[in-house]
Design a protein around this motif. Sequence first.
Motif, PDB file in Angstrom:
ATOM      1  N   LEU A  37     -27.873 -27.033 -47.133  1.00  0.00           N
ATOM      2  CA  LEU A  37     -28.907 -26.772 -48.140  1.00  0.00           C
ATOM      3  C   LEU A  37     -28.622 -27.628 -49.368  1.00  0.00           C
ATOM      4  CD1 LEU A  37     -28.992 -22.892 -47.798  1.00  0.00           C
ATOM      5  CD2 LEU A  37     -30.920 -24.425 -47.321  1.00  0.00           C
ATOM      6  N   GLY A  39     -29.591 -27.880 -53.343  1.00  0.00           N
ATOM      7  CA  GLY A  39     -30.223 -27.027 -54.349  1.00  0.00           C
ATOM      8  C   GLY A  39     -30.019 -27.481 -55.776  1.00  0.00           C
ATOM      9  N   MET A  62     -33.440 -25.525 -51.980  1.00  0.00           N
ATOM     10  CA  MET A  62     -32.804 -24.294 -52.487  1.00  0.00           C
ATOM     11  C   MET A  62     -32.870 -24.313 -54.011  1.00  0.00           C
ATOM     12  SD  MET A  62     -28.958 -22.869 -51.766  1.00  0.00           S
ATOM     13  CE  MET A  62     -28.024 -23.998 -52.765  1.00  0.00           C
ATOM     14  N   GLU A  99     -35.009 -21.818 -50.211  1.00  0.00           N
ATOM     15  CA  GLU A  99     -34.151 -20.636 -50.271  1.00  0.00           C
ATOM     16  C   GLU A  99     -33.823 -20.343 -51.743  1.00  0.00           C
ATOM     17  OE1 GLU A  99     -33.157 -18.905 -47.695  1.00  0.00           O
ATOM     18  OE2 GLU A  99     -33.686 -20.265 -46.064  1.00  0.00           O
ATOM     19  N   ARG A 101     -30.828 -18.701 -54.253  1.00  0.00           N
ATOM     20  CA  ARG A 101     -29.487 -18.136 -54.496  1.00  0.00           C
ATOM     21  C   ARG A 101     -29.569 -17.316 -55.770  1.00  0.00           C
ATOM     22  NH1 ARG A 101     -24.763 -19.324 -55.822  1.00  0.00           N
ATOM     23  NH2 ARG A 101     -23.329 -18.887 -54.139  1.00  0.00           N
ATOM     24  N   ALA A 309     -23.808 -25.515 -48.475  1.00  0.00           N
ATOM     25  CA  ALA A 309     -24.827 -25.787 -49.497  1.00  0.00           C
ATOM     26  C   ALA A 309     -24.230 -26.636 -50.617  1.00  0.00           C
ATOM     27  CB  ALA A 309     -25.367 -24.484 -50.081  1.00  0.00           C
ATOM     28  N   GLN A 311     -25.306 -27.661 -54.458  1.00  0.00           N
ATOM     29  CA  GLN A 311     -26.284 -27.399 -55.507  1.00  0.00           C
ATOM     30  C   GLN A 311     -25.860 -28.038 -56.823  1.00  0.00           C
ATOM     31  OE1 GLN A 311     -28.627 -23.554 -56.343  1.00  0.00           O
ATOM     32  NE2 GLN A 311     -26.649 -23.271 -57.330  1.00  0.00           N
TER      33      GLN A 311
END
Length: 361
Positions: A37, A39, A62, A99, A101, A309, A311
């Motif tokens: 992912l 993000g 994300m 998605e 978080r 992930a 991010q």
Amino acid sequence: MSEVHLLRVWPAILLMIVTLPCGAQSLRQEAQQSGVLIGTAVRPAQLSETLYATTLAREFNMVEPEDVMKWWVLRPDQGTYDFRQGDELIRFAQAHQMEVRGHCLIWGRNNPEWLTTGHFNPEQLARMLHDHIDRVMKHYAGQVFAWDVVNEAMDEKGNLRDSIWYNQPGIGMAGQGTGYIEQAFRWAHEADAHALLFYNEAEGEGMNRKSDAIYAMAKDFQDRHVPIDGVGLQLHISTLDTDAQKLAAELSKNIARLSALGLQVHVTELDVSVPVDAFGVSHPEDLARQAEIYRKIVRACLNNAGCTAIQMWGFTDKYSWIGSHSHGTHGQALLFDREYRPKMAYRAVLEELSAGRQAMH
Ligand code: XIL
């Protein structure tokens, strides 16, 4: 497409053709193929800005609220839960197949004044925290797939930080080590058994006393079946003197040992700030070094299957916490400049995502 519209988007198309590596698509398209992912932290107040919203939707799959799911926004007063800005972010994410978080249920900072100056006793604080975790997680159940349950509970030596939740006065577990963190994870699991539960921390990314303490806590929790699913590594990098090779090697080692416990690792708040002058101008060679640091960190994650992930803490230099945090000495920490043009760092991240998890095979 009408001619007028074509004329309007043409400069943007040209820019993409000039700046993107041959054949590469957006970050999210490349990330999807790598099974990771990608993000960014988001400020919902900016979603009405067209370039902010279109860049966000094009590049990321994300999002995480930079501030709007923290106590200081969700809880304007003791009796109120204000979910409006968080809900706005959820709607945007759902409309663009992203998605979400959640960040964060417990932190010693970014708390409202009524809470920090309210002279509550441990029983009251325990009840309020339990209620907060329960209400917030149930409100977002099925919409937020992972939560930072506890944020930044340790100091640089790996000792527990003083905080309203731990020992000032705490929820009744002061002096009992990571007991209050364990309690929070148990409440979180009761509130939403499907959400992934993370411990999120700064400066515990490489191999050091702090990451050793995080590892020890995570191992203890796993051994005793305390419901924890992952560790978030923030990765705010503020010095370009960082030996990117060394950082990546240590990061890999740390991710590997956490994954070996059966935990996921998320890179949660990546940004790499560079020195800027009084006019906010940086040196071009610093932006090249910045790109290399981004590249090595993304590679370290992709080389470990347990890292699921990546991010960034924002995506445009127009909106970043670094300016105020560094009192104007640093900036330009993100992948796009203030005009939403991709920087060298963007190309580096895109290239690594395109190369994918190849090194594992
Ligand atoms: C920062 C936000 O970016 C700012 O807007 C806010 O004023 C303070 O908090 N570690 C974290 C984040 O876990 O929540 C922090 O975010 C940055 C450091």
